[in-house]
Design a protein around this motif. Structure first.
Motif, PDB file in Angstrom:
ATOM      1  N   SER A   1       0.687  -0.888  -0.310  1.00 20.19           N
ATOM      2  CA  SER A   1      -0.165   0.148  -0.026  1.00 20.19           C
ATOM      3  C   SER A   1       0.792   1.374  -0.182  1.00 20.19           C
ATOM      4  O   SER A   1       2.393   0.853   0.463  1.00 20.19           O
ATOM      5  CB  SER A   1      -0.887   0.042   1.219  1.00 20.19           C
ATOM      6  OG  SER A   1      -1.991  -1.214   1.317  1.00 20.19           O
ATOM      7  N   THR A   2       0.486   2.233  -0.661  1.00 20.18           N
ATOM      8  CA  THR A   2       1.202   3.987  -0.058  1.00 20.18           C
ATOM      9  C   THR A   2      -0.392   4.246  -0.396  1.00 20.18           C
ATOM     10  O   THR A   2      -1.484   4.417  -0.402  1.00 20.18           O
ATOM     11  CB  THR A   2       1.383   3.610  -1.156  1.00 20.18           C
ATOM     12  OG1 THR A   2       0.627   4.137  -2.831  1.00 20.18           O
ATOM     13  CG2 THR A   2       2.461   3.264  -2.384  1.00 20.18           C
ATOM     14  N   PHE A   3       0.354   5.395   0.560  1.00 20.25           N
ATOM     15  CA  PHE A   3      -0.810   6.705   1.470  1.00 20.25           C
ATOM     16  C   PHE A   3      -0.520   8.077   0.518  1.00 20.25           C
ATOM     17  O   PHE A   3       0.308   8.397   0.503  1.00 20.25           O
ATOM     18  CB  PHE A   3      -0.818   6.585   2.730  1.00 20.25           C
ATOM     19  CG  PHE A   3      -1.458   5.058   3.490  1.00 20.25           C
ATOM     20  CD1 PHE A   3      -2.033   4.491   3.872  1.00 20.25           C
ATOM     21  CD2 PHE A   3      -0.066   4.197   3.497  1.00 20.25           C
ATOM     22  CE1 PHE A   3      -2.495   3.564   4.469  1.00 20.25           C
ATOM     23  CE2 PHE A   3      -0.262   2.383   3.534  1.00 20.25           C
ATOM     24  CZ  PHE A   3      -1.495   2.550   4.081  1.00 20.25           C
TER      25      PHE A   3
ATOM     26  N   ALA B   1      -8.268  15.472   5.975  1.00 24.17           N
ATOM     27  CA  ALA B   1      -8.792  16.436   6.690  1.00 24.17           C
ATOM     28  C   ALA B   1      -7.844  16.888   7.820  1.00 24.17           C
ATOM     29  O   ALA B   1      -6.622  16.137   8.074  1.00 24.17           O
ATOM     30  CB  ALA B   1      -9.925  15.387   7.232  1.00 24.17           C
ATOM     31  N   THR B   2      -8.418  18.061   8.548  1.00 17.51           N
ATOM     32  CA  THR B   2      -7.079  18.673   9.424  1.00 17.51           C
ATOM     33  C   THR B   2      -7.573  18.002  10.820  1.00 17.51           C
ATOM     34  O   THR B   2      -6.685  17.880  11.838  1.00 17.51           O
ATOM     35  CB  THR B   2      -7.283  20.728   9.773  1.00 17.51           C
ATOM     36  OG1 THR B   2      -8.835  20.807   9.513  1.00 17.51           O
ATOM     37  CG2 THR B   2      -6.847  20.439   8.247  1.00 17.51           C
ATOM     38  N   GLU B   3      -9.120  17.536  10.994  1.00 21.13           N
ATOM     39  CA  GLU B   3      -9.250  17.499  12.118  1.00 21.13           C
ATOM     40  C   GLU B   3      -8.579  15.802  12.335  1.00 21.13           C
ATOM     41  O   GLU B   3      -9.207  15.600  13.291  1.00 21.13           O
ATOM     42  CB  GLU B   3     -10.595  17.866  12.484  1.00 21.13           C
ATOM     43  CG  GLU B   3     -11.402  17.203  12.064  1.00 21.13           C
ATOM     44  CD  GLU B   3     -11.349  17.346  10.572  1.00 21.13           C
ATOM     45  OE1 GLU B   3     -12.944  16.425   9.424  1.00 21.13           O
ATOM     46  OE2 GLU B   3     -11.642  18.264  10.029  1.00 21.13           O
ATOM     47  N   ALA B   4      -8.847  15.062  11.289  1.00 23.33           N
ATOM     48  CA  ALA B   4      -8.320  13.369  11.821  1.00 23.33           C
ATOM     49  C   ALA B   4      -7.572  13.470  10.547  1.00 23.33           C
ATOM     50  O   ALA B   4      -7.917  13.936   9.169  1.00 23.33           O
ATOM     51  CB  ALA B   4      -9.844  12.570  11.863  1.00 23.33           C
ATOM     52  N   VAL B   5      -6.940  12.053  10.767  1.00 27.26           N
ATOM     53  CA  VAL B   5      -6.193  11.062   9.536  1.00 27.26           C
ATOM     54  C   VAL B   5      -7.419  10.643   8.681  1.00 27.26           C
ATOM     55  O   VAL B   5      -7.955   9.714   8.822  1.00 27.26           O
ATOM     56  CB  VAL B   5      -5.742  10.001  10.222  1.00 27.26           C
ATOM     57  CG1 VAL B   5      -4.311   9.844   9.221  1.00 27.26           C
ATOM     58  CG2 VAL B   5      -4.515  11.003  11.239  1.00 27.26           C
TER      59      VAL B   5
ATOM     60  N   LEU C   1      -8.554   5.388   7.340  1.00 23.93           N
ATOM     61  CA  LEU C   1      -9.836   6.626   8.234  1.00 23.93           C
ATOM     62  C   LEU C   1      -8.568   6.393  10.150  1.00 23.93           C
ATOM     63  O   LEU C   1      -8.098   5.089  10.080  1.00 23.93           O
ATOM     64  CB  LEU C   1     -11.244   6.373   8.880  1.00 23.93           C
ATOM     65  CG  LEU C   1     -11.397   6.950   7.000  1.00 23.93           C
ATOM     66  CD1 LEU C   1     -13.312   6.152   7.783  1.00 23.93           C
ATOM     67  CD2 LEU C   1     -11.788   7.539   7.122  1.00 23.93           C
ATOM     68  N   GLN C   2      -8.665   6.976  10.296  1.00 26.77           N
ATOM     69  CA  GLN C   2      -7.953   6.589  12.087  1.00 26.77           C
ATOM     70  C   GLN C   2      -9.146   6.621  12.919  1.00 26.77           C
ATOM     71  O   GLN C   2     -10.410   6.894  12.414  1.00 26.77           O
ATOM     72  CB  GLN C   2      -7.716   8.716  12.834  1.00 26.77           C
ATOM     73  CG  GLN C   2      -7.441   9.176  13.777  1.00 26.77           C
ATOM     74  CD  GLN C   2      -7.681  10.567  14.277  1.00 26.77           C
ATOM     75  OE1 GLN C   2      -7.612  11.520  13.778  1.00 26.77           O
ATOM     76  NE2 GLN C   2      -6.912  10.481  15.529  1.00 26.77           N
ATOM     77  N   LEU C   3      -8.981   5.613  13.810  1.00 21.38           N
ATOM     78  CA  LEU C   3     -10.273   5.072  14.674  1.00 21.38           C
ATOM     79  C   LEU C   3     -10.429   6.854  15.680  1.00 21.38           C
ATOM     80  O   LEU C   3      -8.946   7.334  16.265  1.00 21.38           O
ATOM     81  CB  LEU C   3      -9.757   4.278  15.567  1.00 21.38           C
ATOM     82  CG  LEU C   3      -9.407   2.425  14.249  1.00 21.38           C
ATOM     83  CD1 LEU C   3      -9.157   1.121  15.247  1.00 21.38           C
ATOM     84  CD2 LEU C   3     -10.974   2.460  14.008  1.00 21.38           C
ATOM     85  N   MET C   4     -11.585   6.769  15.541  1.00 16.54           N
ATOM     86  CA  MET C   4     -11.629   8.056  16.629  1.00 16.54           C
ATOM     87  C   MET C   4     -12.536   7.525  17.563  1.00 16.54           C
ATOM     88  O   MET C   4     -13.233   6.815  17.764  1.00 16.54           O
ATOM     89  CB  MET C   4     -13.027   8.572  16.685  1.00 16.54           C
ATOM     90  CG  MET C   4     -12.119   8.952  14.817  1.00 16.54           C
ATOM     91  SD  MET C   4     -11.432  10.684  14.704  1.00 16.54           S
ATOM     92  CE  MET C   4     -11.774  12.452  15.653  1.00 16.54           C
ATOM     93  N   GLY C   5     -12.408   7.376  18.901  1.00 21.35           N
ATOM     94  CA  GLY C   5     -12.829   7.079  20.339  1.00 21.35           C
ATOM     95  C   GLY C   5     -13.805   8.143  20.634  1.00 21.35           C
ATOM     96  O   GLY C   5     -14.036   9.271  20.163  1.00 21.35           O
TER      97      GLY C   5
END
Length: 162
Positions: free
Chosen positions: A57-59, A64-68, A142-146
């Motif tokens: 994979s390449t990323f 977004a600024t508030e999350a990945v 996506l960033q995992l958000m709690g």
């Protein structure tokens, strides 16, 4: 008793590739994950096999600024192992058929359809012809958000303003 761990995105994609290829070629070929120990792999099918592996994979940059939130471009490697090179049961014929089967197919979790990005001759060993096919697609990482910290909203009051 602990719950079994759910499959990761990559594991689910490998399963989807296997299912898609088995649906199309399962009566004609063996379709399986690339072996853990390729040096001792033995082709047991009379015609050939498609061995499926995750490549890389390449990323992209975060969108977004508030999350990945970023594009994940992935490649999957198919290794074809065949007893015959030419003819309807040969590796060359199946290269074209496999490419046709996967081109334009959208695996789960992906926002871009599959497209071939490379085909290459690997070699011949003891009468077995081997080719590689690289198939590319894209998903979103996506960033995992709690849960957020702070007080919970327990009551909502609406006020009308004249």
């Amino acid at each position: 008793m602990s719950q079994p761990r759910p499959k990761t995105q990559t594991e689910q994609l490998l399963d989807a590739f296997i299912a898609r290829l088995k649906e199309e070629f399962g009566r004609e070929l063996a379709v399986e994950l690339f072996p853990e120990k390729p040096s001792i792999y033995r082709l047991n099918h009379a015609v050939g096999a498609i061995l499926v592996a995750y490549g890389k994979s390449t990323f992209g940059a975060s969108e977004a600024t508030e999350a990945v939130f970023q594009a994940r471009s992935m490649s999957f490697q198919l290794t074809l192992v065949f007893r015959q090179l030419h003819g309807s049961n040969g590796a060359i014929s199946f290269l074209d058929r496999i490419r046709e089967c996967l081109t334009g197919w959208r695996p789960p979790h992906c926002d871009m359809a599959c497209r071939p990005s490379a085909e290459y001759y690997i070699g011949e060993v003891q009468g077995l012809w081997q080719y590689g096919v690289t198939i590319s697609t894209r998903a979103t990482q996506l960033q995992l958000m709690g849960p957020e910290d702070g007080p919970l909203l327990k009551e909502i009051r609406f006020e009308e303003h004249p």
